[in-house]
Design an enzyme around this catalytic site. Structure first.
Site, short mmCIF file in Angstrom:
data_model
loop_
_atom_site.label_atom_id
_atom_site.label_comp_id
_atom_site.label_asym_id
_atom_site.label_seq_id
_atom_site.Cartn_x
_atom_site.Cartn_y
_atom_site.Cartn_z
N GLU A 46 0.83 -1.21 0.00
CA GLU A 46 0.00 0.00 0.00
C GLU A 46 0.86 1.26 0.00
O GLU A 46 0.63 2.19 -0.77
CB GLU A 46 -0.91 0.05 1.24
CG GLU A 46 -1.89 -1.08 1.39
CD GLU A 46 -2.99 -1.06 0.34
OE1 GLU A 46 -3.07 -0.11 -0.47
OE2 GLU A 46 -3.76 -2.04 0.30
N ASN A 50 1.18 3.94 -3.06
CA ASN A 50 0.86 5.36 -2.86
C ASN A 50 1.98 6.25 -3.37
O ASN A 50 1.74 7.27 -4.01
CB ASN A 50 0.65 5.65 -1.36
CG ASN A 50 -0.77 5.31 -0.92
OD1 ASN A 50 -1.62 4.99 -1.73
ND2 ASN A 50 -0.99 5.41 0.38
N ARG A 122 -8.54 3.43 -7.72
CA ARG A 122 -7.99 3.39 -6.37
C ARG A 122 -9.19 3.31 -5.43
O ARG A 122 -10.15 4.07 -5.59
CB ARG A 122 -7.15 4.64 -6.06
CG ARG A 122 -6.05 4.93 -7.07
CD ARG A 122 -5.12 3.76 -7.27
NE ARG A 122 -4.53 3.29 -6.03
CZ ARG A 122 -4.12 2.05 -5.83
NH1 ARG A 122 -4.25 1.16 -6.77
NH2 ARG A 122 -3.58 1.71 -4.70
#
Lengths: 164, 105
Positions: A46, A50, A122
């Site tokens: 994650e 990002n 997303r």
């Protein structure tokens, strides 16, 4: 047991896998459970995703954006992600840092389902997943300078090794 | 598809998508393109996600499921999840997808 690792890599979608594999390899000595490895790999995935997508705005894979034949390759070259891992006894920490665009409103960014890029599918669950799978999550960011994500997990908690 | 993580069984009009061992944003690009081609151009309305091989999944998997759901939902189709281990199941439910997907064995 104490150990540290620092890894710099280019911000590419393909390196999400590299980051997960590196962190898993680093963890082996601490004798984590399979569940803990999966938790940490998901959280690292994650954070790195990002950085790639949101901090640096790299939206596709190499083959997609054509950088394999020189397109964005040079641009990506200058976009690096740093991952620092440390283990101290059963205490595992990982920091994922970038020099990207930064987050103006961290609280907003951390809200479940909030995303600036619904067009990319997303889900807005990135920070929620990091929070759910790790014991602690801290995010620091400055607009225009970059973002640092710190995560901690106690490997003794679910029957993992207590290290020493 | 030559991608090793994708294979396809088009039984009874279901689009079967084999999910990779580690589901992340990068690995989903080719699967998404493939799935949308099948749904939009070849008329598959029901999608089965097969998590047989999946050990690790991040939130990009949620985006993937949700995205396909939005596509097929307007076409009257459904989204099914098969062979998900306890962990993957928990992630899907925790993300609130329990109401829109159907778990099957």
């Amino acid at each position: 047991m104490r150990n540290e690792m620092e890894l710099w890599f280019t911000a590419r979608a393909e390196n999400e896998r590299l980051a997960r594999m590196a962190v898993a390899a680093f963890l082996i000595e601490a004798d984590p459970t399979l569940e803990q490895i999966a938790d940490i790999k998901t959280a690292v995935s994650e954070a790195v995703t990002n950085a790639v997508i949101h901090a640096y705005g790299i939206l596709g894979t190499d083959s997609e954006d054509g950088s394999e034949d020189g397109g964005d390759a040079e641009k990506k070259e200058r976009k690096k992600i740093r991952m620092r891992c440390a283990i101290n006894g059963s205490d595992f920490t990982v920091a994922v840092e970038d020099d990207g665009c930064g987050i103006a409103d961290i609280a907003k960014a951390m809200e479940p389902l909030y995303t600036t890029r619904p067009d990319l599918e997303r889900s807005g669950m990135g920070f929620s997943f990091m929070e759910a799978f790790m014991d602690e999550l801290k995010v620091e960011s400055k607009v225009g300078e970059g973002t640092s994500v710190y995560m901690r997990k106690d490997l003794a908690y679910f029957g993992g090794s207590d290290g020493e | 598809m030559e991608e090793n993580n994708i294979s396809q069984k088009e039984k009874e009009g279901f689009l079967l998508l084999h999910m990779p061992k580690e589901v992340d944003h990068c690995g989903l690009v080719s699967i998404r393109n493939y799935a949308d081609q099948k749904i939009m151009k070849e008329g598959f309305h029901d999608v089965i996600f097969d998590f047989q091989d999946t050990i690790v999944m991040d939130s990009s998997g949620i985006g993937m499921i949700l995205g396909r759901y939005r596509l097929v939902n307007v076409l009257g189709g459904d989204v099914y999840i098969i062979n998900a281990n306890e962990r993957i199941r928990k992630i899907i439910l925790a993300a609130g997808l329990g109401k829109i997907v159907r778990f099957m064995n």
